[in-house]
Scaffold this motif. Structure first.
Motif, PDB file in Angstrom:
ATOM      1  N   ASN A  88      -6.068  -9.360 -16.157  1.00 51.12           N
ATOM      2  CA  ASN A  88      -5.512 -10.238 -15.129  1.00 51.12           C
ATOM      3  C   ASN A  88      -5.859  -9.669 -13.758  1.00 51.12           C
ATOM      4  O   ASN A  88      -5.023  -9.089 -13.067  1.00 51.12           O
ATOM      5  CB  ASN A  88      -3.996 -10.369 -15.321  1.00 51.12           C
ATOM      6  N   VAL A  89      -7.133  -9.826 -13.378  1.00 47.61           N
ATOM      7  CA  VAL A  89      -7.675  -9.201 -12.170  1.00 47.61           C
ATOM      8  C   VAL A  89      -8.177 -10.286 -11.222  1.00 47.61           C
ATOM      9  O   VAL A  89      -8.846 -11.224 -11.643  1.00 47.61           O
ATOM     10  CB  VAL A  89      -8.836  -8.242 -12.541  1.00 47.61           C
ATOM     11  N   LYS A  90      -7.855 -10.126  -9.927  1.00 46.07           N
ATOM     12  CA  LYS A  90      -8.292 -11.088  -8.915  1.00 46.07           C
ATOM     13  C   LYS A  90      -8.866 -10.358  -7.709  1.00 46.07           C
ATOM     14  O   LYS A  90      -8.415  -9.270  -7.361  1.00 46.07           O
ATOM     15  CB  LYS A  90      -7.127 -11.972  -8.469  1.00 46.07           C
ATOM     16  N   ASN A  91      -9.838 -10.996  -7.070  1.00 49.46           N
ATOM     17  CA  ASN A  91     -10.472 -10.476  -5.859  1.00 49.46           C
ATOM     18  C   ASN A  91     -10.050 -11.346  -4.681  1.00 49.46           C
ATOM     19  O   ASN A  91     -10.217 -12.563  -4.711  1.00 49.46           O
ATOM     20  CB  ASN A  91     -11.994 -10.514  -6.025  1.00 49.46           C
ATOM     21  N   MET A  92      -9.493 -10.713  -3.628  1.00 45.27           N
ATOM     22  CA  MET A  92      -9.137 -11.470  -2.430  1.00 45.27           C
ATOM     23  C   MET A  92     -10.410 -11.759  -1.640  1.00 45.27           C
ATOM     24  O   MET A  92     -10.980 -10.870  -1.008  1.00 45.27           O
ATOM     25  CB  MET A  92      -8.134 -10.722  -1.546  1.00 45.27           C
ATOM     26  N   ILE A  93     -10.848 -13.021  -1.713  1.00 45.61           N
ATOM     27  CA  ILE A  93     -12.095 -13.395  -1.048  1.00 45.61           C
ATOM     28  C   ILE A  93     -11.942 -13.331   0.465  1.00 45.61           C
ATOM     29  O   ILE A  93     -10.886 -13.613   1.005  1.00 45.61           O
ATOM     30  CB  ILE A  93     -12.578 -14.795  -1.495  1.00 45.61           C
ATOM     31  N   GLY A  94     -12.994 -12.894   1.127  1.00 44.83           N
ATOM     32  CA  GLY A  94     -12.971 -12.775   2.581  1.00 44.83           C
ATOM     33  C   GLY A  94     -12.370 -11.473   3.089  1.00 44.83           C
ATOM     34  O   GLY A  94     -12.579 -11.079   4.217  1.00 44.83           O
ATOM     35  N   GLY A  95     -11.583 -10.807   2.233  1.00 48.90           N
ATOM     36  CA  GLY A  95     -11.017  -9.509   2.563  1.00 48.90           C
ATOM     37  C   GLY A  95     -10.141  -9.515   3.807  1.00 48.90           C
ATOM     38  O   GLY A  95      -9.649 -10.543   4.268  1.00 48.90           O
ATOM     39  N   ILE A  96      -9.950  -8.331   4.344  1.00 48.62           N
ATOM     40  CA  ILE A  96      -9.122  -8.123   5.534  1.00 48.62           C
ATOM     41  C   ILE A  96      -9.655  -8.933   6.719  1.00 48.62           C
ATOM     42  O   ILE A  96      -8.895  -9.363   7.581  1.00 48.62           O
ATOM     43  CB  ILE A  96      -9.044  -6.612   5.886  1.00 48.62           C
ATOM     44  N   LEU A  97     -10.962  -9.172   6.750  1.00 50.01           N
ATOM     45  CA  LEU A  97     -11.540  -9.954   7.853  1.00 50.01           C
ATOM     46  C   LEU A  97     -10.945 -11.354   7.926  1.00 50.01           C
ATOM     47  O   LEU A  97     -10.874 -11.951   8.994  1.00 50.01           O
ATOM     48  CB  LEU A  97     -13.063 -10.056   7.694  1.00 50.01           C
ATOM     49  N   GLU A  98     -10.502 -11.894   6.782  1.00 49.63           N
ATOM     50  CA  GLU A  98      -9.934 -13.242   6.735  1.00 49.63           C
ATOM     51  C   GLU A  98      -8.407 -13.252   6.778  1.00 49.63           C
ATOM     52  O   GLU A  98      -7.786 -14.305   6.740  1.00 49.63           O
ATOM     53  CB  GLU A  98     -10.408 -13.959   5.461  1.00 49.63           C
ATOM     54  N   TRP A  99      -7.805 -12.069   6.825  1.00 47.53           N
ATOM     55  CA  TRP A  99      -6.343 -11.977   6.787  1.00 47.53           C
ATOM     56  C   TRP A  99      -5.755 -12.459   8.107  1.00 47.53           C
ATOM     57  O   TRP A  99      -6.109 -11.982   9.168  1.00 47.53           O
ATOM     58  CB  TRP A  99      -5.920 -10.534   6.530  1.00 47.53           C
ATOM     59  N   ASN A 100      -4.829 -13.405   8.032  1.00 44.99           N
ATOM     60  CA  ASN A 100      -4.145 -13.853   9.249  1.00 44.99           C
ATOM     61  C   ASN A 100      -2.642 -13.898   9.022  1.00 44.99           C
ATOM     62  O   ASN A 100      -1.921 -14.591   9.713  1.00 44.99           O
ATOM     63  CB  ASN A 100      -4.688 -15.202   9.736  1.00 44.99           C
ATOM     64  N   GLY A 101      -2.192 -13.131   8.045  1.00 41.35           N
ATOM     65  CA  GLY A 101      -0.770 -13.058   7.731  1.00 41.35           C
ATOM     66  C   GLY A 101      -0.065 -12.099   8.669  1.00 41.35           C
ATOM     67  O   GLY A 101      -0.457 -11.911   9.818  1.00 41.35           O
ATOM     68  N   LYS A 102       0.969 -11.460   8.130  1.00 46.40           N
ATOM     69  CA  LYS A 102       1.739 -10.507   8.925  1.00 46.40           C
ATOM     70  C   LYS A 102       0.796  -9.486   9.533  1.00 46.40           C
ATOM     71  O   LYS A 102      -0.222  -9.147   8.947  1.00 46.40           O
ATOM     72  CB  LYS A 102       2.756  -9.794   8.039  1.00 46.40           C
ATOM     73  N   PRO A 103       1.141  -8.951  10.695  1.00 47.36           N
ATOM     74  CA  PRO A 103       0.265  -7.955  11.329  1.00 47.36           C
ATOM     75  C   PRO A 103      -0.016  -6.802  10.374  1.00 47.36           C
ATOM     76  O   PRO A 103       0.835  -6.411   9.565  1.00 47.36           O
ATOM     77  CB  PRO A 103       1.087  -7.475  12.521  1.00 47.36           C
ATOM     78  N   LEU A 104      -1.206  -6.292  10.461  1.00 46.03           N
ATOM     79  CA  LEU A 104      -1.597  -5.160   9.627  1.00 46.03           C
ATOM     80  C   LEU A 104      -0.813  -3.919  10.053  1.00 46.03           C
ATOM     81  O   LEU A 104      -0.598  -3.696  11.242  1.00 46.03           O
ATOM     82  CB  LEU A 104      -3.093  -4.900   9.744  1.00 46.03           C
ATOM     83  N   ARG A 105      -0.408  -3.139   9.083  1.00 47.31           N
ATOM     84  CA  ARG A 105       0.298  -1.889   9.356  1.00 47.31           C
ATOM     85  C   ARG A 105      -0.733  -0.793   9.586  1.00 47.31           C
ATOM     86  O   ARG A 105      -1.743  -0.722   8.900  1.00 47.31           O
ATOM     87  CB  ARG A 105       1.182  -1.509   8.176  1.00 47.31           C
ATOM     88  N   LYS A 106      -0.422   0.086  10.507  1.00 45.02           N
ATOM     89  CA  LYS A 106      -1.291   1.247  10.765  1.00 45.02           C
ATOM     90  C   LYS A 106      -0.630   2.484  10.194  1.00 45.02           C
ATOM     91  O   LYS A 106       0.582   2.596  10.164  1.00 45.02           O
ATOM     92  CB  LYS A 106      -1.550   1.409  12.259  1.00 45.02           C
ATOM     93  N   THR A 107      -1.461   3.385   9.721  1.00 41.03           N
ATOM     94  CA  THR A 107      -0.976   4.639   9.164  1.00 41.03           C
ATOM     95  C   THR A 107      -1.331   5.745  10.135  1.00 41.03           C
ATOM     96  O   THR A 107      -2.486   5.861  10.550  1.00 41.03           O
ATOM     97  CB  THR A 107      -1.636   4.919   7.793  1.00 41.03           C
ATOM     98  N   ASN A 108      -0.369   6.543  10.507  1.00 38.53           N
ATOM     99  CA  ASN A 108      -0.633   7.683  11.386  1.00 38.53           C
ATOM    100  C   ASN A 108      -0.733   8.951  10.559  1.00 38.53           C
ATOM    101  O   ASN A 108       0.267   9.464  10.079  1.00 38.53           O
ATOM    102  CB  ASN A 108       0.492   7.826  12.421  1.00 38.53           C
ATOM    103  N   TRP A 109      -1.958   9.400  10.356  1.00 35.61           N
ATOM    104  CA  TRP A 109      -2.193  10.629   9.621  1.00 35.61           C
ATOM    105  C   TRP A 109      -2.611  11.702  10.613  1.00 35.61           C
ATOM    106  O   TRP A 109      -3.347  11.433  11.530  1.00 35.61           O
ATOM    107  CB  TRP A 109      -3.289  10.459   8.588  1.00 35.61           C
ATOM    108  N   GLY A 110      -2.154  12.924  10.375  1.00 39.51           N
ATOM    109  CA  GLY A 110      -2.646  14.014  11.201  1.00 39.51           C
ATOM    110  C   GLY A 110      -1.669  14.512  12.202  1.00 39.51           C
ATOM    111  O   GLY A 110      -0.574  14.143  12.372  1.00 39.51           O
TER     112      GLY A 110
END
Length: 110
Positions: A88-110
């Motif tokens: 039961n595997v699916k590929n999100m077509i268009g990827g992050i480039l096509e994402w217009n949902g909730k704002p992307l979260r940033k990770t602060n490493w370092g």
């Protein structure tokens, strides 16, 4: 060439699944720097380069949605998961480039 063994899902459909389901596993297969720069909340980060070693972190009996920048690496991730028995595997077509949902979260490493 064999027939594709996984399905595609749109970014909008992923947005809906994130709201209403807890059984779907969302796997972001981009590299660490890309993930840190911005990712969809609720995703698990397993870079494509580590997928073979870390596939045991993905439950085989639940739906899996693979996500990357444009849909190419996630298609490779889907192909790999199907090859080791995931069904039961699916590929999100268009990827992050096509994402217009909730704002992307940033990770602060370092």
């Amino acid at each position: 060439m064999s027939e594709q063994q996984w399905q595609v899902i749109t970014p909008h459909e992923v947005q809906e699944k994130l709201k209403y389901t807890s059984k779907t596993q969302f796997i972001d297969v981009r590299e660490a720097e890309e993930y840190a720069a911005g990712h969809i909340g609720g995703t698990k980060h397993i870079p494509l380069s580590e997928l073979a070693q870390r596939a045991n972190e993905i439950k085989p009996n639940e739906e899996v949605v693979c996500i990357c920048r444009s849909g190419n690496r996630s298609a490779k991730a889907c192909e790999f998961l199907v090859s080791i028995g995931y069904t039961n595997v699916k590929n999100m077509i268009g990827g992050i480039l096509e994402w217009n949902g909730k704002p992307l979260r940033k990770t602060n490493w370092g």
